[in-house]
Scaffold this active site. Structure first.
Site, mmCIF file in Angstrom:
data_model
loop_
_atom_site.group_PDB
_atom_site.id
_atom_site.type_symbol
_atom_site.label_atom_id
_atom_site.label_comp_id
_atom_site.label_asym_id
_atom_site.label_seq_id
_atom_site.Cartn_x
_atom_site.Cartn_y
_atom_site.Cartn_z
ATOM 1 C CG HIS A 1 27.100 -22.739 -6.525
ATOM 2 N ND1 HIS A 1 25.804 -22.620 -6.972
ATOM 3 C CD2 HIS A 1 27.860 -22.905 -7.627
ATOM 4 C CE1 HIS A 1 25.786 -22.706 -8.293
ATOM 5 N NE2 HIS A 1 27.026 -22.888 -8.714
ATOM 6 C CD GLU B 1 27.000 -25.757 -3.120
ATOM 7 O OE1 GLU B 1 26.743 -24.781 -2.378
ATOM 8 O OE2 GLU B 1 26.323 -26.034 -4.133
ATOM 9 C CD GLU C 1 23.801 -20.610 -3.717
ATOM 10 O OE1 GLU C 1 24.786 -20.938 -4.422
ATOM 11 O OE2 GLU C 1 22.771 -21.307 -3.624
ATOM 12 C CG HIS D 1 22.186 -20.301 -7.340
ATOM 13 N ND1 HIS D 1 22.631 -21.535 -6.928
ATOM 14 C CD2 HIS D 1 21.415 -20.523 -8.432
ATOM 15 C CE1 HIS D 1 22.143 -22.467 -7.733
ATOM 16 N NE2 HIS D 1 21.412 -21.874 -8.653
#
Length: 483
Positions: A219, A319, A92, A89
């Site tokens: 991410h 994440e 990110e 992404h």
């Protein structure tokens, strides 16, 4: 005097060169990123290789990878392959900078004779793709780098982490039909719900070209290690635990990263808000810093599940923090929070078992490795087989316990062996197999009459250890081929 001046000038140039190549914690743009990788390669030419994937981004930006190995460019039996993918992404961005920092760290520590880093590089082939979505990064950076969505997608406005073929739907349907088939499912795809983007195609070809064992996608937006399945079986959008056949191993992989991170697994840390205008937050540290994907929220077409169901690789999604685009002054602090976790996760490629499958003539490619967990009173088949590569080598990640492992291939008699995977592994247990063709003289039905006891009903054979050693030594003498 002239000689002294020349020597001094040479030392000065060398010093300036060293200073100029010192890694700087900043947001590296798409032009700077390959320069950083090339500088690292120039410092560590014997253990690195910089290459690009088969297709660039929509805006024609190459997707650069740096590899670390004691034989860059070559796959070697018994050495597992690991990859990290950042910036899928575009907005990110922490993973992008962490992978550049990790590349620099591996090189510097190797040059400083760090024993653990040298061992890691000599026993593992490591691939780092800092930016899968450079176009999204460009858009996010040009528009202020603080929007929760702008730059997330590629230049065709496609979310790349929803763009992989949906193999979950195939495996769930096979489960409903009672069919035990849960691996290498790409050949079972009959249609696509959307065109595959160039960045996605490039990564899929990469996955298929190199026999990765372990992988993680980096991410941002929360602080948690997420593991398969990402898609729920019922179609529920949230809060449905969707376990894979390797649920124990995936949870162990995720826990390794979370517990090695400075505060991912801390139950007292502050949670992340869902969006900029949201006042609520949840702290995944209360559950160990990990989550099953679909238990959080369900998504289709993710890279994590595709990797598991299309290849031999086990992949998790990391994440790395609440801020998708953290300011420059926070990057080095984030590096120190993640450094040991990034290294600990790579070491997990060395858990479980590994080995070579062959016969009297050499390697057996695409042999099937099946596993049954016999630790408890009731045997539990792990219904996710893996396959051997070009050198007959395989790598099967497993948690500690007792297992029955079977190697099979059409045209050969299967062989089963029992192995114990210990706690606190630093190297996978080696379990080699030598298979015997069904067409061998021993099994000639016309010449020797009936089959010997045990062959007709598929009973496993017991081979002497010396035979395994002979076939292994013979295989390792063969020359590697370059990818």
């Amino acid at each position: 005097m002239a000689y002294f001046y020349i020597v001094f000038l040479g030392l000065l140039v060398t010093y300036i060169g060293v200073v100029s190549s010192t890694f700087v914690w900043k947001h590296h743009n798409n032009e700077e990123l390959p320069l950083v990788l090339e500088e690292i390669h120039e410092k560590c030419p014997n253990i690195t290789r910089v290459y690009v994937l088969t297709e660039p981004s929509v805006r024609n930006v190459p997707l650069y990878v740096i590899e670390f190995s004691d034989s860059p460019g070559f796959h070697q039996p018994y050495k597992p392959e690991v990859k990290y993918v950042g910036n899928i992404h575009g907005n990110e961005v922490l993973g992008r900078e962490l992978l550049l920092g990790l590349a620099n760290y591996l090189c510097e520590r190797y040059l400083n004779h760090d024993r653990k880093i040298k061992t890691l590089i000599h026993t593992t082939r490591i691939h780092l793709l800092p930016a899968m979505n450079p176009d999204g990064w460009q858009l996010s950076s040009e528009t202020g780098a603080n929007d929760f969505l702008i730059g997330r997608n590629n230049n065709h406005s496609v979310d790349l982490n929803r763009n992989f073929p949906d193999l979950d739907a195939i495996t769930f349907e096979l489960e409903r039909q009672g069919i035990s088939h849960n691996n290498h499912l790409l050949r079972d795809v009959t249609r696509l719900t959307a065109p595959v983007e160039p960045e996605t195609r490039a990564v899929i070809r990469w996955m298929m070209a190199i026999p990765f064992v372990l992988s993680a996608a980096l991410h941002g937006g929360d602080l948690v290690a997420n593991y398969p399945y990402d898609e729920s079986r019922s179609g529920a959008p949230v809060s449905e635990y969707s376990a894979s056949p390797d649920d124990d191993t995936f949870r162990d992989l995720a826990m390794t990263y979370a517990e090695s991170h400075a505060d991912m697994a801390d139950p007292k840390r502050q949670g992340c808000r869902i969006s900029n205008d949201d006042t609520t937050s949840y702290n995944f540290g209360k559950q160990g810093g990990v989550t099953n994907g679909a238990a959080w929220y369900s998504l289709k077409g993710g890279m994590q599940d595709f990797s598991y169901l299309a290849t031999n690789a086990f992949e998790v999604t990391l994440e790395l923090g609440c801020k998708k685009y953290p300011p420059t002054e926070e990057l080095e602090e984030e590096w120190h929070k993640n450094r040991e976790a990034l290294l600990a996760f790579i070491w997990k490629a060395h858990i479980g078992i590994k080995g070579i499958v062959g016969d009297d003539s050499g390697f057996i490619k695409n042999a099937i490795i099946s596993v049954v967990n016999i630790t408890g009173p009731v045997p539990r088949p792990i219904r996710h087989d893996i396959t051997t590569g070009d050198y007959g080598d395989y790598y099967r990640l497993l948690t500690p316990g007792h297992y029955e492992v079977t190697a099979s291939h059409p045209g050969y008699f299967s062989v089963s062996r029992v192995v114990t995977v210990p706690h606190h592994q630093t190297a996978a247990r080696i379990l080699n197999f030598k298979l015997e063709p069904k067409t061998s003289w021993f099994d000639d039905y016309t010449t020797y009459g009936s089959y010997p006891y045990g062959l007709r009903d598929g009973q496993p054979r017991i081979y002497k250890r010396s035979l395994y050693e002979q076939v292994t030594n013979m295989m390792l003498e063969k020359k590697d081929t370059k990818h």
